[in-house]
Design a protein around this motif. Structure first.
Motif, PDB file in Angstrom:
ATOM      1  N   ARG A  44      15.381  18.301  20.317  1.00  0.00           N
ATOM      2  CA  ARG A  44      16.116  19.178  21.229  1.00  0.00           C
ATOM      3  C   ARG A  44      15.197  19.424  22.414  1.00  0.00           C
ATOM      4  NH1 ARG A  44      14.082  22.181  17.165  1.00  0.00           N
ATOM      5  NH2 ARG A  44      12.783  23.986  17.723  1.00  0.00           N
ATOM      6  N   PRO A  45      15.700  19.863  23.562  1.00  0.00           N
ATOM      7  CA  PRO A  45      14.821  20.107  24.708  1.00  0.00           C
ATOM      8  C   PRO A  45      13.690  21.068  24.350  1.00  0.00           C
ATOM      9  CG  PRO A  45      17.097  20.164  25.409  1.00  0.00           C
ATOM     10  CD  PRO A  45      17.124  20.076  23.906  1.00  0.00           C
ATOM     11  N   GLY A  46      12.469  20.592  24.456  1.00  0.00           N
ATOM     12  CA  GLY A  46      11.313  21.413  24.125  1.00  0.00           C
ATOM     13  C   GLY A  46      10.921  21.379  22.665  1.00  0.00           C
ATOM     14  N   GLY A  47      11.677  20.671  21.827  1.00  0.00           N
ATOM     15  CA  GLY A  47      11.381  20.593  20.397  1.00  0.00           C
ATOM     16  C   GLY A  47      11.134  19.158  19.961  1.00  0.00           C
ATOM     17  N   ARG A  48       9.984  18.912  19.339  1.00  0.00           N
ATOM     18  CA  ARG A  48       9.640  17.557  18.909  1.00  0.00           C
ATOM     19  C   ARG A  48       9.397  17.498  17.402  1.00  0.00           C
ATOM     20  NH1 ARG A  48       8.906  19.376  23.991  1.00  0.00           N
ATOM     21  NH2 ARG A  48       6.826  20.062  23.375  1.00  0.00           N
ATOM     22  N   HIS A  49       9.517  16.298  16.859  1.00  0.00           N
ATOM     23  CA  HIS A  49       9.262  16.060  15.438  1.00  0.00           C
ATOM     24  C   HIS A  49       8.355  14.848  15.316  1.00  0.00           C
ATOM     25  CE1 HIS A  49       9.876  16.192  11.161  1.00  0.00           C
ATOM     26  NE2 HIS A  49      10.288  14.938  11.141  1.00  0.00           N
ATOM     27  N   THR A  50       7.428  14.902  14.348  1.00  0.00           N
ATOM     28  CA  THR A  50       6.478  13.812  14.181  1.00  0.00           C
ATOM     29  C   THR A  50       6.255  13.503  12.713  1.00  0.00           C
ATOM     30  OG1 THR A  50       4.297  12.994  14.893  1.00  0.00           O
ATOM     31  CG2 THR A  50       4.401  15.277  14.130  1.00  0.00           C
ATOM     32  N   GLY A  51       5.655  12.371  12.448  1.00  0.00           N
ATOM     33  CA  GLY A  51       5.327  11.947  11.095  1.00  0.00           C
ATOM     34  C   GLY A  51       4.555  10.641  11.148  1.00  0.00           C
ATOM     35  N   LEU A  52       4.229  10.116   9.981  1.00  0.00           N
ATOM     36  CA  LEU A  52       3.477   8.866   9.877  1.00  0.00           C
ATOM     37  C   LEU A  52       4.409   7.654   9.878  1.00  0.00           C
ATOM     38  CD1 LEU A  52       0.997   9.759   7.003  1.00  0.00           C
ATOM     39  CD2 LEU A  52       0.482   9.702   9.446  1.00  0.00           C
ATOM     40  N   VAL A  53       3.945   6.593  10.482  1.00  0.00           N
ATOM     41  CA  VAL A  53       4.589   5.282  10.373  1.00  0.00           C
ATOM     42  C   VAL A  53       3.624   4.384   9.606  1.00  0.00           C
ATOM     43  CG1 VAL A  53       5.442   3.273  11.609  1.00  0.00           C
ATOM     44  CG2 VAL A  53       5.773   5.550  12.579  1.00  0.00           C
ATOM     45  N   PHE A  54       4.110   3.743   8.548  1.00  0.00           N
ATOM     46  CA  PHE A  54       3.240   2.821   7.831  1.00  0.00           C
ATOM     47  C   PHE A  54       4.038   1.629   7.328  1.00  0.00           C
ATOM     48  CE2 PHE A  54       5.015   5.135   4.292  1.00  0.00           C
ATOM     49  CZ  PHE A  54       4.975   4.267   3.206  1.00  0.00           C
ATOM     50  N   TYR A  55       3.331   0.535   7.150  1.00  0.00           N
ATOM     51  CA  TYR A  55       3.977  -0.686   6.656  1.00  0.00           C
ATOM     52  C   TYR A  55       3.979  -0.670   5.133  1.00  0.00           C
ATOM     53  CZ  TYR A  55       5.176  -5.564   5.926  1.00  0.00           C
ATOM     54  OH  TYR A  55       5.796  -6.720   5.523  1.00  0.00           O
ATOM     55  N   ASP A  56       5.169  -0.758   4.550  1.00  0.00           N
ATOM     56  CA  ASP A  56       5.352  -0.785   3.105  1.00  0.00           C
ATOM     57  C   ASP A  56       5.353  -2.253   2.657  1.00  0.00           C
ATOM     58  OD1 ASP A  56       6.530  -0.908   0.504  1.00  0.00           O
ATOM     59  OD2 ASP A  56       7.420   1.059   0.820  1.00  0.00           O
ATOM     60  N   ARG A  57       4.333  -2.642   1.911  1.00  0.00           N
ATOM     61  CA  ARG A  57       4.212  -4.037   1.498  1.00  0.00           C
ATOM     62  C   ARG A  57       5.332  -4.470   0.561  1.00  0.00           C
ATOM     63  NH1 ARG A  57      -2.240  -5.014   0.240  1.00  0.00           N
ATOM     64  NH2 ARG A  57      -2.996  -4.774   2.393  1.00  0.00           N
ATOM     65  N   GLU A  58       5.768  -3.557  -0.313  1.00  0.00           N
ATOM     66  CA  GLU A  58       6.824  -3.913  -1.256  1.00  0.00           C
ATOM     67  C   GLU A  58       8.168  -4.092  -0.552  1.00  0.00           C
ATOM     68  OE1 GLU A  58       7.069  -1.269  -4.546  1.00  0.00           O
ATOM     69  OE2 GLU A  58       5.043  -1.729  -5.272  1.00  0.00           O
ATOM     70  N   LYS A  59       8.505  -3.144   0.314  1.00  0.00           N
ATOM     71  CA  LYS A  59       9.778  -3.228   1.034  1.00  0.00           C
ATOM     72  C   LYS A  59       9.703  -4.155   2.236  1.00  0.00           C
ATOM     73  CE  LYS A  59      11.704   1.313  -0.197  1.00  0.00           C
ATOM     74  NZ  LYS A  59      10.734   1.681  -1.228  1.00  0.00           N
ATOM     75  N   LYS A  60       8.461  -4.506   2.619  1.00  0.00           N
ATOM     76  CA  LYS A  60       8.219  -5.378   3.778  1.00  0.00           C
ATOM     77  C   LYS A  60       8.900  -4.817   5.031  1.00  0.00           C
ATOM     78  CE  LYS A  60       7.638  -9.538   0.971  1.00  0.00           C
ATOM     79  NZ  LYS A  60       6.173  -9.391   0.967  1.00  0.00           N
ATOM     80  N   SER A  61       8.706  -3.522   5.238  1.00  0.00           N
ATOM     81  CA  SER A  61       9.284  -2.859   6.405  1.00  0.00           C
ATOM     82  C   SER A  61       8.435  -1.648   6.765  1.00  0.00           C
ATOM     83  CB  SER A  61      10.720  -2.411   6.125  1.00  0.00           C
ATOM     84  OG  SER A  61      10.745  -1.413   5.123  1.00  0.00           O
ATOM     85  N   LYS A  62       8.627  -1.150   7.978  1.00  0.00           N
ATOM     86  CA  LYS A  62       7.924   0.041   8.413  1.00  0.00           C
ATOM     87  C   LYS A  62       8.707   1.269   7.970  1.00  0.00           C
ATOM     88  CE  LYS A  62       5.923  -2.351  12.346  1.00  0.00           C
ATOM     89  NZ  LYS A  62       5.974  -2.546  13.803  1.00  0.00           N
ATOM     90  N   ARG A  63       7.981   2.227   7.423  1.00  0.00           N
ATOM     91  CA  ARG A  63       8.590   3.433   6.903  1.00  0.00           C
ATOM     92  C   ARG A  63       8.141   4.641   7.712  1.00  0.00           C
ATOM     93  NH1 ARG A  63      12.717   2.269   4.033  1.00  0.00           N
ATOM     94  NH2 ARG A  63      12.553   4.270   2.935  1.00  0.00           N
ATOM     95  N   PHE A  64       8.984   5.650   7.740  1.00  0.00           N
ATOM     96  CA  PHE A  64       8.672   6.914   8.407  1.00  0.00           C
ATOM     97  C   PHE A  64       8.483   7.970   7.338  1.00  0.00           C
ATOM     98  CE2 PHE A  64      10.359  10.643  11.047  1.00  0.00           C
ATOM     99  CZ  PHE A  64       9.121  10.866  11.632  1.00  0.00           C
ATOM    100  N   LEU A  65       7.253   8.469   7.221  1.00  0.00           N
ATOM    101  CA  LEU A  65       6.880   9.456   6.211  1.00  0.00           C
ATOM    102  C   LEU A  65       6.682  10.790   6.923  1.00  0.00           C
ATOM    103  CD1 LEU A  65       6.173   9.478   3.123  1.00  0.00           C
ATOM    104  CD2 LEU A  65       3.776   9.260   3.815  1.00  0.00           C
TER     105      LEU A  65
END
Length: 215
Positions: A20-41
């Motif tokens: 939202r204006p003035g409001g942000r959200h953050t987290g980790l991005v990591f590569y999941d070897r089993e799923k073979k995709s980038k995940r948002f934690l």
């Protein structure tokens, strides 16, 4: 010349989104070897820790100072943190570097402890041996109070008495670690933790680059 912050991440990094204006959200991005995709934690809300597919509406931030062994270790630790906790990480307002994950990365759910989306990221890197922010240099700001009161009002019916008392005590007292400042700390981190004044300046640069509202 202004340095670029957003980029691509192969193994480990941080994501940022304006919710939202003035409001942000953050987290980790990591590569999941089993799923073979980038995940948002990320910590979405109280006991709503989440591991999900990374959306295309997030800005992604790498750190080129970590070596290959370090980023692979961090990605493995990110996966481990999810495996041992699932959604069970509490929300809280007064993180100051106290240990909130044990040696196995299990959340230490006692004394009313909790995290925000931003302090989850800080706590994760701190527990893994990479203190990206100099927490002792952070100071409360007048604008922190409004965010903290909003969180308290929204969560009051979900908190235990101990969690509620701790949250009340934090409002207007505990400094707030803003998502864009955590991104800036992570992006600049090499050996020394980033202090509060630098994080403020660089956090504004992160927002400006992403065309997000500066508050």
């Amino acid at each position: 010349m202004t340095r670029p912050y957003a980029g691509s991440v192969d193994v480990i990094g941080i994501a940022l989104k304006e919710v939202r204006p003035g409001g942000r959200h953050t987290g980790l991005v990591f590569y999941d070897r089993e799923k073979k995709s980038k995940r948002f934690l990320h910590l979405a809300w109280h006991y709503m820790f989440s591991n999900e597919e990374l959306g295309s509406d997030y800005f992604i931030y790498p750190n080129s100072n970590f070596n290959l062994g370090e980023v692979e270790y961090l990605a493995e630790r990110a996966q481990r943190l999810w495996d041992v906790n699932g959604p069970k990480i509490a929300y809280g307002l007064d993180y100051n570097g106290q240990r909130v994950f044990d040696e196995d990365l299990k959340f230490i759910d006692r004394d009313g402890a909790g995290l925000t989306c931003a302090t989850f990221v800080l706590a994760f890197f701190e527990r893994c041996g990479f203190p990206v922010a100099e927490l002792s240099s952070w100071l409360p700001r007048k604008s922190d109070d409004a965010f903290q009161k909003w969180v308290l009002d929204a969560l009051s019916c979900k908190l235990t008495p101990e969690q509620y008392a701790r949250a009340v005590a934090a409002v207007g007292i505990a400094p707030r670690y803003r998502p864009e400042e955590v991104v800036a700390c992570f992006s600049h981190y090499d050996v020394d933790p980033i202090n509060f004044p630098d994080a403020q300046v660089w956090g504004c640069a992160v927002l400006k680059e992403a065309n997000m509202k500066i508050t």
